[in-house]
Design a protein around this motif. Structure first.
Motif, PDB file in Angstrom:
ATOM      1  N   ASP A  89     -47.988 -21.127 -33.541  1.00 23.64           N
ATOM      2  CA  ASP A  89     -47.069 -22.309 -33.536  1.00 23.64           C
ATOM      3  C   ASP A  89     -46.492 -22.571 -32.096  1.00 23.64           C
ATOM      4  O   ASP A  89     -46.590 -21.681 -31.229  1.00 23.64           O
ATOM      5  N   ASP A  90     -45.502 -23.452 -31.726  1.00 25.29           N
ATOM      6  CA  ASP A  90     -44.694 -23.862 -30.805  1.00 25.29           C
ATOM      7  C   ASP A  90     -45.279 -24.127 -29.755  1.00 25.29           C
ATOM      8  O   ASP A  90     -44.637 -24.136 -28.533  1.00 25.29           O
ATOM      9  N   HIS A 131     -46.223 -29.847 -35.597  1.00 28.64           N
ATOM     10  CA  HIS A 131     -45.174 -28.679 -35.967  1.00 28.64           C
ATOM     11  C   HIS A 131     -43.820 -29.603 -35.707  1.00 28.64           C
ATOM     12  O   HIS A 131     -42.948 -28.994 -35.188  1.00 28.64           O
ATOM     13  N   HIS A 161     -47.496 -17.174 -32.764  1.00 24.33           N
ATOM     14  CA  HIS A 161     -47.097 -17.899 -31.912  1.00 24.33           C
ATOM     15  C   HIS A 161     -47.679 -18.082 -30.527  1.00 24.33           C
ATOM     16  O   HIS A 161     -47.919 -16.974 -29.905  1.00 24.33           O
TER      17      HIS A 161
HETATM   18 ZN   LIG Z   1     -41.919 -22.965 -34.665  1.00 22.61          ZN
END
Ligand SMILES: [Zn+2]
Length: 249
Positions: A44-45, A97, A194
């Motif tokens: 993610d991110d 996301h 992440h």
């Molecule tokens: Zn996130």
């Protein structure tokens, strides 16, 4: 070795069963994989500076990752067009996301639309696809978020193993989480990582892959593959990188 427990609801239909096609259903929430022996490593991110490293490590492992990316979070998506094209070309899944990592349960309907539409447009500009999978930031969702996901032909993807890399866990703790997690699953893993965590890329990822493979997990697949759902709501020609695009629009 890996227990050969299969979710009985899916066992009878096997791999031919598709939970969600490009025609739906949508607005569902998935927090675990359904394909036996599969591991969906999700990141993610990003996109961020280690995006291509993760792509290459997963590719070298004979697997595919899923990236739940933002438009503007740690960086601006338009500064990572080449990295995204690299991972997409290697067959990794690109998913949403939201644009700015907003908690979708804390925004009004109009902001929720912007958060969903703006990242979709950026991904389509760069790669030619529109993601069918959305991970709500913080794993935070309610009925309004599910309805918005459905309206945009998407499903919500959570996880069942959190490596802890966004909540201060050291690399050794994250490794321990994989060590313990592999034995407690019932045949598959949907792991949260992440791509903004350097030690995830430099220390944990290869360890986790080797650890899980040795234990009997053989399929390192995308979220869409581990769920038997479509990764994209539409697939068009890949975009040509336009380096004048920016995130202030
Ligand atoms: Zn996130």
């Amino acid at each position: 070795m890996l227990a050969t427990v299969v979710l009985s609801a899916f066992a009878a239909v096997g791999s031919a069963f598709v939970l969600s096609t490009r025609d739906g259903p949508f607005g569902m929430v998935f927090d675990h994989c359904v394909v036996d022996g599969s591991v969906a490593m999700t990141f993610d991110d990003g996109p961020y500076n280690y995006h291509e490293n993760i792509s290459d490590i997963m590719t070298a492992a004979g697997g595919h990752a899923t990236f739940f990316i933002n438009g503007q979070n740690w960086g601006c998506i338009y500064d990572y067009q080449d990295a995204l094209k690299h991972s997409f070309a290697q067959g990794h899944q690109i998913a949403s996301h939201t644009w700015s990592h907003a908690d979708l349960t804390a925004v009004d309907a109009s902001t929720m639309e912007t958060e969903i539409n703006k990242i979709d447009a950026a991904i389509e500009n760069i790669l030619g696809v529109v993601p069918a999978c959305l991970r709500p930031p913080y794993g935070s969702y309610n009925d309004a978020v599910k309805a918005a996901a459905a309206a945009h032909s998407k499903n919500l993807i959570i996880w069942d193993l959190d490596s802890g890399d966004s909540t201060g866990s050291s690399a050794s703790v994250s490794k321990e989480i994989y060590d313990k997690g592999k034995a407690s699953r019932t045949g598959n893993i949907l792991a949260l990582n992440h791509e903004t965590s350097k030690t995830t890329v430099t220390e944990v990822l290869q360890y986790a892959i080797d650890d899980l493979k040795a234990y009997g997990y053989t399929k390192f697949v995308t979220v869409a593959e581990c769920l038997n759902i479509e990764p994209y709501t539409s697939v068009g020609p890949a975009g040509t990188p336009n380096y004048s695009w920016h995130c202030d629009w």
